[in-house]
Enzyme design. Structure first.
Site, PDB file in Angstrom:
ATOM      1  N   LEU A  70      48.570  73.838  27.116  1.00  0.00           N
ATOM      2  CA  LEU A  70      49.674  74.587  26.322  1.00  0.00           C
ATOM      3  C   LEU A  70      49.268  75.011  24.989  1.00  0.00           C
ATOM      4  O   LEU A  70      48.304  74.380  24.474  1.00  0.00           O
ATOM      5  CB  LEU A  70      50.672  73.463  25.921  1.00  0.00           C
ATOM      6  CG  LEU A  70      51.404  72.896  27.163  1.00  0.00           C
ATOM      7  CD1 LEU A  70      52.446  71.490  26.703  1.00  0.00           C
ATOM      8  CD2 LEU A  70      52.542  73.929  27.727  1.00  0.00           C
ATOM      9  N   ASP A  71      49.810  75.875  24.349  1.00  0.00           N
ATOM     10  CA  ASP A  71      49.668  76.445  22.906  1.00  0.00           C
ATOM     11  C   ASP A  71      49.396  75.277  21.951  1.00  0.00           C
ATOM     12  O   ASP A  71      50.173  74.270  22.309  1.00  0.00           O
ATOM     13  CB  ASP A  71      50.593  77.355  22.456  1.00  0.00           C
ATOM     14  CG  ASP A  71      50.500  78.819  23.213  1.00  0.00           C
ATOM     15  OD1 ASP A  71      49.408  78.907  23.931  1.00  0.00           O
ATOM     16  OD2 ASP A  71      51.355  79.630  23.057  1.00  0.00           O
ATOM     17  N   LEU A  72      48.719  75.319  21.170  1.00  0.00           N
ATOM     18  CA  LEU A  72      48.754  74.483  19.772  1.00  0.00           C
ATOM     19  C   LEU A  72      50.107  73.783  19.387  1.00  0.00           C
ATOM     20  O   LEU A  72      50.342  72.697  19.133  1.00  0.00           O
ATOM     21  CB  LEU A  72      47.720  74.893  18.860  1.00  0.00           C
ATOM     22  CG  LEU A  72      47.454  73.992  17.347  1.00  0.00           C
ATOM     23  CD1 LEU A  72      47.017  72.734  17.834  1.00  0.00           C
ATOM     24  CD2 LEU A  72      46.878  74.854  16.355  1.00  0.00           C
ATOM     25  N   ALA A  73      50.914  75.000  19.279  1.00  0.00           N
ATOM     26  CA  ALA A  73      52.077  74.645  18.433  1.00  0.00           C
ATOM     27  C   ALA A  73      53.123  74.074  19.356  1.00  0.00           C
ATOM     28  O   ALA A  73      54.181  73.854  19.099  1.00  0.00           O
ATOM     29  CB  ALA A  73      52.488  75.986  17.775  1.00  0.00           C
ATOM     30  N   THR A  74      53.013  74.262  20.730  1.00  0.00           N
ATOM     31  CA  THR A  74      53.806  73.798  21.718  1.00  0.00           C
ATOM     32  C   THR A  74      54.003  72.526  22.102  1.00  0.00           C
ATOM     33  O   THR A  74      52.850  71.914  22.056  1.00  0.00           O
ATOM     34  CB  THR A  74      53.662  74.689  22.913  1.00  0.00           C
ATOM     35  OG1 THR A  74      53.812  76.062  22.608  1.00  0.00           O
ATOM     36  CG2 THR A  74      54.909  74.574  24.029  1.00  0.00           C
TER      37      THR A  74
END
Length: 509
Positions: free
Chosen positions: A350-354
């Site tokens: 998953l993306d860092l911010a997700t």
């Protein structure tokens, strides 16, 4: 000199001055003085829509990046310079704005003459193609010779053009553009962004830089990823090596490690575990897998390995840093296994911010079986997101977005819509609710493919939802405390038992 010093009126007090020059790579709202200068430039742009390039700002696509640089005169008076990226058609110099960083007459002579020569070669190459397609071997040999000659000429032309750039830092030192990007060639547009032009103008005018801001004005580019009026940090592709050199001699903040958040020591939470796999709930601001360097080692995968291998993790990190055998090798060092040889391992990211659900395999058999399900798109994924504003009625209650995506090599880690080189990316979406109290809409997103930043760009692009995710610093407005995107549900077949699995993580927003 086209740039003009614009004094603040009234002059600000000394209190708001930053102690150090804020990093141009810091996302979010700029320093208050830079924001004040940007508001003034925006007001001018609104009042003078025909002054620069009217056609550019009328359409659905095609805005421009503008910038301001707060500066101080030797007398102490504060003001700012204003600039823009690239050019407006053939207008490279515009009165009142920072000029290019290159020698304009020398650049234009090379550009005009070189472009005409390359176009002439293009015509000769095009004229030969029908004969080549008909099987004419002599034409094929001539075509190959022409293509090689054109390529050689183009490379030499680029070197001559690079030599027209005057890249100077605050110490008065000069650097050649290719040397700053070596061993790779400079990316297209290097030196033409608003930031380098503003710094070069300030140094030439013997003004002291204080703070900078860049913002997008107008419709998004066809590739997407920009929103009207939003502040953006300097791009990484063109400016990451250029701006640090130009700022040498100025006390400047270091570039931030964007996105890394403070996460609980006991994260990630385990949602499901058996002898073959783990499913965990990743918090926002936490890497899925280790990045480069010790600061970016902490991640979901690293913590899972540390929990499973408490006595071996430190030795594995040391072994990883000393020696890395060829990919796929399972050979151990004298100190034991390397970090990348320990289990469990994440099967996807998953993306860092997700935030949300991630699957980790505990052994190779499970890993291969789960990877096969991802590759064949057998794994079901449901995300919940808040997107900015109410969705227009014309979109209906749901649908499918198909926009091909590719890496933006000039501004990593951004992705872009690229209909020529991009990979197929498909997302199904469903409207769950309008939330006027948050000026947002709640949607469910079902990615059919798994491209980097797929959901974020499909939401933000005008040909997608045209509604960026709330809190998206890369493709939206960056408001709020976090990116409002959560991986809520996963469905898959158990890697060894074959039974259907469904795991959920309640959406935290």
């Amino acid at each position: 000199m086209a740039a003009r010093f614009i004094a603040f009126d009234p002059q600000p007090s000394a209190d708001p001055l930053p102690e150090r020059f804020p990093s141009p790579f810091r996302p979010g709202t700029p320093h208050p003085l830079a924001e004040r200068a940007a508001r003034a430039l925006r007001a001018w742009l609104e009042a003078n829509p025909e002054a620069l390039d009217p056609a550019r700002f009328r359409g659905r696509f095609g805005g421009k990046m503008f910038g301001v640089l707060v500066v101080r005169e030797a007398s102490g008076r504060l003001g700012y310079l204003q600039g823009f990226a690239g050019a407006f058609g053939d207008r490279r110099v515009v009165e009142g704005f920072a000029p290019p960083t290159y020698d304009v007459p020398a650049f234009e002579a090379l550009w005009t003459g070189g472009s005409a020569t390359i176009r002439a070669w293009d015509r000769r190459i095009a004229a030969l193609r029908p004969a080549v397609e008909a099987g004419d071997h002599r034409a094929a040999a001539e075509l190959e010779t022409l293509i090689l000659a054109q390529r050689s000429y183009s490379q030499a032309l680029h070197q001559d053009i690079y030599a027209t750039y005057r890249i100077v830092n605050a110490r008065g030192e000069r650097a050649d553009l290719p040397a700053l990007f070596a061993p790779l060639p400079p990316p297209g547009g290097a030196g033409d962004c608003a930031g380098p032009k503003l710094l070069a103008a300030a140094l030439a005018m013997e003004l002291t830089p204080v703070a900078m801001a860049e913002f997008w004005w107008g419709g998004p580019p066809p590739a997407g990823g920009r929103q009207h009026g939003v502040y953006y940090p300097a791009c990484r592709g063109r400016c990451a090596k250029l701006l640090p050199f130009m700022l040498e001699g100025i006390d400047c903040e270091p570039a931030p490690d964007v996105g890394l958040g403070q996460v609980p020591d006991d994260a990630p939470r385990v949602v499901y575990e058996d002898d073959d796999l783990l499913v965990v709930d990743k918090p926002p601001g936490m890497l899925s897998v280790p990045g480069r360097g010790p600061r970016r080692r902490d991640s979901v995968e690293y913590r899972l390995k540390a929990r499973a291998n408490p006595d071996a993790i430190e030795a594995a990190v040391a072994a990883q840093s000393k020696s890395k055998p060829p990919a796929g090798s399972e050979a151990r060092t004298a100190a034991g296994p390397r970090l990348d040889q320990l289990w469990p391992r994440l099967v996807h990211r998953l993306d860092l911010a997700t935030s949300g659900l991630l699957i980790a395999a505990k052994h190779r058999e499970a890993y291969v079986a789960l990877q096969r399900q991802f590759s064949s798109r057998q794994i079901g994924k449901r995300y919940v997101a808040l997107v900015r504003g109410p969705l227009p009625d014309a979109l209906g209650e749901g649908g499918e977005i198909e926009l091909p995506l590719a890496r933006d090599l000039d501004d990593r880690p951004r992705q872009k819509v690229d209909r020529r080189e991009g990979k197929v990316a498909r997302t199904r979406w469903q409207l769950l609710a309008h939330e006027p109290e948050h000026a947002a809409s709640r949607v469910a997103l079902y990615p059919h493919t798994g491209r980097t930043h797929q959901l974020r760009l499909h939401a933000a692009h005008p040909e997608g939802l045209d509604a960026p995710l709330v809190g998206d610093l890369l493709y939206g407005y960056g408001e709020g405390a976090r990116l409002m995107l959560h991986a809520e549900r996963l469905t898959f077949l158990h890697p060894t038992r074959g039974e259907p699995m469904e795991l959920r993580s309640p959406c935290p927003f």
